[in-house]
Design a protein around this motif. Structure first.
Motif, PDB file in Angstrom:
ATOM      1  N   ALA A  30       0.836  -1.192   0.000  1.00 50.49           N
ATOM      2  CA  ALA A  30       0.000   0.000   0.000  1.00 50.49           C
ATOM      3  C   ALA A  30       0.870   1.242   0.000  1.00 50.49           C
ATOM      4  CB  ALA A  30      -0.918   0.015   1.222  1.00 50.49           C
ATOM      5  N   GLU A  31       0.476   2.219  -0.796  1.00 48.09           N
ATOM      6  CA  GLU A  31       1.046   3.555  -0.664  1.00 48.09           C
ATOM      7  C   GLU A  31       0.483   4.167   0.611  1.00 48.09           C
ATOM      8  OE1 GLU A  31       1.028   7.882  -2.976  1.00 48.09           O
ATOM      9  OE2 GLU A  31       0.078   6.131  -3.884  1.00 48.09           O
ATOM     10  N   VAL A  32       1.349   4.665   1.471  1.00 51.90           N
ATOM     11  CA  VAL A  32       0.910   5.173   2.764  1.00 51.90           C
ATOM     12  C   VAL A  32       0.335   6.585   2.587  1.00 51.90           C
ATOM     13  CG1 VAL A  32       1.585   5.744   5.121  1.00 51.90           C
ATOM     14  CG2 VAL A  32       2.623   3.771   3.969  1.00 51.90           C
ATOM     15  N   ASN A  33      -0.946   6.739   2.925  1.00 52.76           N
ATOM     16  CA  ASN A  33      -1.587   8.059   2.878  1.00 52.76           C
ATOM     17  C   ASN A  33      -1.367   8.837   4.161  1.00 52.76           C
ATOM     18  OD1 ASN A  33      -4.266   6.320   1.297  1.00 52.76           O
ATOM     19  ND2 ASN A  33      -2.723   7.557   0.263  1.00 52.76           N
ATOM     20  N   GLY A  34      -1.247   8.135   5.257  1.00 48.44           N
ATOM     21  CA  GLY A  34      -1.012   8.774   6.542  1.00 48.44           C
ATOM     22  C   GLY A  34      -0.593   7.738   7.560  1.00 48.44           C
ATOM     23  N   CYS A  35       0.222   8.157   8.535  1.00 47.51           N
ATOM     24  CA  CYS A  35       0.665   7.244   9.592  1.00 47.51           C
ATOM     25  C   CYS A  35       0.837   8.042  10.880  1.00 47.51           C
ATOM     26  CB  CYS A  35       1.982   6.568   9.211  1.00 47.51           C
ATOM     27  SG  CYS A  35       2.528   5.309  10.405  1.00 47.51           S
ATOM     28  N   GLY A  63       7.051   2.758  12.533  1.00 53.93           N
ATOM     29  CA  GLY A  63       5.735   3.250  12.129  1.00 53.93           C
ATOM     30  C   GLY A  63       4.710   2.140  12.082  1.00 53.93           C
ATOM     31  N   HIS A  64       3.579   2.342  12.779  1.00 53.68           N
ATOM     32  CA  HIS A  64       2.612   1.243  12.877  1.00 53.68           C
ATOM     33  C   HIS A  64       1.145   1.689  12.853  1.00 53.68           C
ATOM     34  CE1 HIS A  64       2.797   2.730  16.993  1.00 53.68           C
ATOM     35  NE2 HIS A  64       1.686   2.075  17.253  1.00 53.68           N
ATOM     36  N   GLU A  65       0.870   2.930  12.428  1.00 52.17           N
ATOM     37  CA  GLU A  65      -0.512   3.420  12.435  1.00 52.17           C
ATOM     38  C   GLU A  65      -0.944   3.900  11.054  1.00 52.17           C
ATOM     39  OE1 GLU A  65      -1.150   6.453  15.352  1.00 52.17           O
ATOM     40  OE2 GLU A  65      -1.153   5.039  16.993  1.00 52.17           O
ATOM     41  N   PRO A  66      -0.808   3.094  10.008  1.00 50.46           N
ATOM     42  CA  PRO A  66      -1.048   3.626   8.669  1.00 50.46           C
ATOM     43  C   PRO A  66      -2.455   3.382   8.120  1.00 50.46           C
ATOM     44  CG  PRO A  66       0.000   1.490   8.487  1.00 50.46           C
ATOM     45  CD  PRO A  66      -0.190   1.763   9.972  1.00 50.46           C
ATOM     46  N   CYS A  67      -2.803   4.216   7.171  1.00 46.51           N
ATOM     47  CA  CYS A  67      -3.856   3.895   6.205  1.00 46.51           C
ATOM     48  C   CYS A  67      -3.231   4.107   4.835  1.00 46.51           C
ATOM     49  CB  CYS A  67      -5.088   4.770   6.397  1.00 46.51           C
ATOM     50  SG  CYS A  67      -4.814   6.521   6.038  1.00 46.51           S
ATOM     51  N   GLY A  68      -3.801   3.497   3.806  1.00 47.89           N
ATOM     52  CA  GLY A  68      -3.153   3.609   2.513  1.00 47.89           C
ATOM     53  C   GLY A  68      -4.023   3.212   1.347  1.00 47.89           C
ATOM     54  N   THR A  69      -3.405   3.264   0.178  1.00 46.21           N
ATOM     55  CA  THR A  69      -4.054   2.880  -1.079  1.00 46.21           C
ATOM     56  C   THR A  69      -3.265   1.731  -1.683  1.00 46.21           C
ATOM     57  OG1 THR A  69      -4.746   5.172  -1.448  1.00 46.21           O
ATOM     58  CG2 THR A  69      -4.807   3.674  -3.343  1.00 46.21           C
ATOM     59  N   VAL A  70      -3.938   0.656  -2.022  1.00 49.69           N
ATOM     60  CA  VAL A  70      -3.276  -0.554  -2.517  1.00 49.69           C
ATOM     61  C   VAL A  70      -2.668  -0.289  -3.894  1.00 49.69           C
ATOM     62  CG1 VAL A  70      -3.566  -2.979  -3.126  1.00 49.69           C
ATOM     63  CG2 VAL A  70      -4.857  -2.007  -1.203  1.00 49.69           C
ATOM     64  N   VAL A  71      -1.364  -0.619  -4.035  1.00 50.66           N
ATOM     65  CA  VAL A  71      -0.681  -0.402  -5.313  1.00 50.66           C
ATOM     66  C   VAL A  71      -0.147  -1.697  -5.921  1.00 50.66           C
ATOM     67  CG1 VAL A  71      -0.071   1.987  -4.807  1.00 50.66           C
ATOM     68  CG2 VAL A  71       1.490   0.159  -4.120  1.00 50.66           C
ATOM     69  N   ASP A  84      -7.788   0.061  -3.890  1.00 53.51           N
ATOM     70  CA  ASP A  84      -8.602   0.043  -2.669  1.00 53.51           C
ATOM     71  C   ASP A  84      -7.978   0.931  -1.600  1.00 53.51           C
ATOM     72  OD1 ASP A  84     -10.265  -1.783  -3.862  1.00 53.51           O
ATOM     73  OD2 ASP A  84      -9.678  -3.491  -2.618  1.00 53.51           O
ATOM     74  N   HIS A  85      -8.840   1.643  -0.877  1.00 56.80           N
ATOM     75  CA  HIS A  85      -8.399   2.410   0.286  1.00 56.80           C
ATOM     76  C   HIS A  85      -8.595   1.541   1.526  1.00 56.80           C
ATOM     77  CE1 HIS A  85      -7.926   6.033  -2.079  1.00 56.80           C
ATOM     78  NE2 HIS A  85      -9.147   5.868  -2.574  1.00 56.80           N
ATOM     79  N   ILE A  86      -7.543   1.431   2.325  1.00 60.22           N
ATOM     80  CA  ILE A  86      -7.583   0.479   3.439  1.00 60.22           C
ATOM     81  C   ILE A  86      -7.043   1.086   4.727  1.00 60.22           C
ATOM     82  CG2 ILE A  86      -7.400  -1.578   1.979  1.00 60.22           C
ATOM     83  CD1 ILE A  86      -4.397  -1.684   2.708  1.00 60.22           C
ATOM     84  N   ALA A  87      -7.591   0.604   5.831  1.00 64.06           N
ATOM     85  CA  ALA A  87      -6.970   0.773   7.145  1.00 64.06           C
ATOM     86  C   ALA A  87      -6.088  -0.444   7.386  1.00 64.06           C
ATOM     87  CB  ALA A  87      -8.029   0.886   8.225  1.00 64.06           C
ATOM     88  N   ILE A  88      -5.007  -0.243   8.125  1.00 65.00           N
ATOM     89  CA  ILE A  88      -4.021  -1.313   8.326  1.00 65.00           C
ATOM     90  C   ILE A  88      -3.764  -1.472   9.819  1.00 65.00           C
ATOM     91  CG2 ILE A  88      -1.699  -2.142   7.783  1.00 65.00           C
ATOM     92  CD1 ILE A  88      -1.771  -0.177   5.353  1.00 65.00           C
ATOM     93  N   GLU A 126       7.095   5.599   2.264  1.00 63.03           N
ATOM     94  CA  GLU A 126       6.184   5.858   1.151  1.00 63.03           C
ATOM     95  C   GLU A 126       5.254   4.672   0.907  1.00 63.03           C
ATOM     96  OE1 GLU A 126       8.026   7.588  -2.391  1.00 63.03           O
ATOM     97  OE2 GLU A 126       9.794   8.021  -1.170  1.00 63.03           O
ATOM     98  N   GLU A 127       5.750   3.458   1.138  1.00 64.04           N
ATOM     99  CA  GLU A 127       4.946   2.258   0.930  1.00 64.04           C
ATOM    100  C   GLU A 127       5.184   1.266   2.061  1.00 64.04           C
ATOM    101  OE1 GLU A 127       5.842   0.661  -2.924  1.00 64.04           O
ATOM    102  OE2 GLU A 127       4.990   2.387  -4.007  1.00 64.04           O
ATOM    103  N   VAL A 128       4.185   0.401   2.304  1.00 63.58           N
ATOM    104  CA  VAL A 128       4.299  -0.609   3.347  1.00 63.58           C
ATOM    105  C   VAL A 128       3.698  -1.919   2.854  1.00 63.58           C
ATOM    106  CG1 VAL A 128       2.087  -0.001   4.435  1.00 63.58           C
ATOM    107  CG2 VAL A 128       3.892  -1.075   5.809  1.00 63.58           C
ATOM    108  N   HIS A 129       4.302  -3.022   3.288  1.00 63.54           N
ATOM    109  CA  HIS A 129       3.779  -4.343   2.940  1.00 63.54           C
ATOM    110  C   HIS A 129       2.818  -4.830   4.013  1.00 63.54           C
ATOM    111  CE1 HIS A 129       3.864  -8.828   2.725  1.00 63.54           C
ATOM    112  NE2 HIS A 129       3.708  -8.545   1.448  1.00 63.54           N
TER     113      HIS A 129
END
Length: 354
Positions: A30-35, A63-71, A84-88, A126-129
């Motif tokens: 996911a591309e991280v939109n915010g953390c 960093g462990h509080e992200p939301c993001g967009t699946v890439v 998809d927009h996701i909470a993680i 910028e991105e997280v697995h």
């Protein structure tokens, strides 16, 4: 990509260029939109929590509080798609063990802590697995803005589970929250939304004022009274129905337990520092004589996010009320360093990774 990297415990953190993650067959990127920037990240940077496996080997991305967009999506993922927009959740689950199959995926037998363990590089990047994405990538409704989603990471969703499930608060009960950091203020807001009468306890007037704005009916400045627990007992005419230690030091834990009335229940959310190393003395005879329950609370099950999200959609909960500021990735190291002196309030969110 750019990421905040822990090179050595307690030494200054660095923003570095690192390789972008690739999805495992069961995972997504996911591309991280915010953390969110959390005190738990500070603990990890300090080298705490080795006593329960939350101490990664440097170098490691925090960093462990992200939301993001699946890439990117692994070949075996069935329910998540690019875009998809996701909470993680930070509490990654396997989805296959007995605990996961019985609705306790937050304490999965194969639990992996995002940003805290070698197996899960964190989200100040910028991105997280996200492994086992069919369970760990929580879809976000289109009505929930990314700024809102960025505020529901660890502290808010952890407080929701603590109040709604482990504390089971509501119906006009008296709830006292000791320690008004991000978790504590979230707990105040959520317990109020669930129908409780909330009392906030802290050392700083600014945090006590914020608790009142989030629904606390009373506050106690523990630095100005001889016995914070006694103050709570006086306010509640005998003790609270439910107490929360949202910090994790001996003083707040004992004060929270001692704030309870007979038959009360304590919810422990805060984790200890290296000073306590996971061990806090407790008044066990009081637990017996008053039939007090002591309950731990970790994260939130992905399968129960919908409860919290529904309350956000209807306006009963508003995580943005807890977001104190938005910062860039270059500001994250200094923001974490400020936590050494408890010099933050609410939930700072990193939303610029350029």
């Amino acid at each position: 990509m750019r990421a905040v990297v822990l090179e050595e415990f307690q030494e200054p953190l660095q923003v570095q260029d690192v390789e972008r993650p690739e999805p495992e067959s069961h995972g997504i990127v996911a591309e991280v939109n915010g953390c969110g920037v959390c005190r738990s990240d500070w603990h990890c940077w300090q080298g705490d929590w080795d006593w329960f496996g939350y101490r990664p080997d440097p170098p490691h991305i925090l960093g462990h509080e992200p939301c993001g967009t699946v890439v990117a999506v692994g070949e075996d993922v069935e329910s998540v798609s690019e875009g998809d927009h996701i909470a993680i959740p930070f509490n990654f689950a396997c989805g296959k063990c007995d605990l996961c199959r019985n609705g306790h995926e937050n304490i999965c037998e194969n639990h992996v802590g995002l940003g805290f363990m070698n197996e899960a590089p964190g989200a100040f990047a910028e991105e997280v697995h996200v492994p086992h994405a069919d369970i760990n990538a929580v879809p976000l409704p289109g009505s929930i803005h990314p700024d809102t989603a960025a505020g529901i990471g660890c502290r808010f969703m952890t407080s929701y589970h603590a109040m709604a499930h482990r504390g089971d608060v509501g119906n006009g009960e008296d709830v006292v929250v000791h320690g008004l950091g991000g978790i504590g203020l979230s707990a105040v807001h959520i317990a109020n939304a669930l129908g409780a009468n909330v009392i906030g306890v802290d050392l700083f007037d600014e945090k006590l004022d914020k608790a009142e704005s989030l629904g606390a009916v009373e506050t106690v400045n523990a630095s100005e009274v001889d016995d914070a627990a006694k103050e709570v007992q006086d306010i509640t005419n005998g003790g609270a129905d439910c107490s929360v230690d949202a910090l994790g030091i001996e003083t707040t834990c004992l004060n929270a337990v001692n704030s309870l009335k007979k038959g009360g229940r304590h919810v422990q959310v805060g984790l200890t520092t290296s000073e306590e190393a996971g061990q806090v003395p407790l008044p066990t005879d009081e637990f017996v004589a008053k039939e007090i329950d002591f309950r731990g609370s970790l994260g939130l099950q992905p399968s129960r996010y919908s409860e919290m999200l529904d309350m956000i959609k209807t306006g009963k909960l508003d995580p943005t009320e807890l977001v104190s500021e938005t910062i860039s990735i270059d500001e994250v190291p200094d923001k974490l360093a400020a936590m050494s002196d408890y010099d933050t309030m609410g939930i700072p969110v990193c939303s610029d990774f350029s």
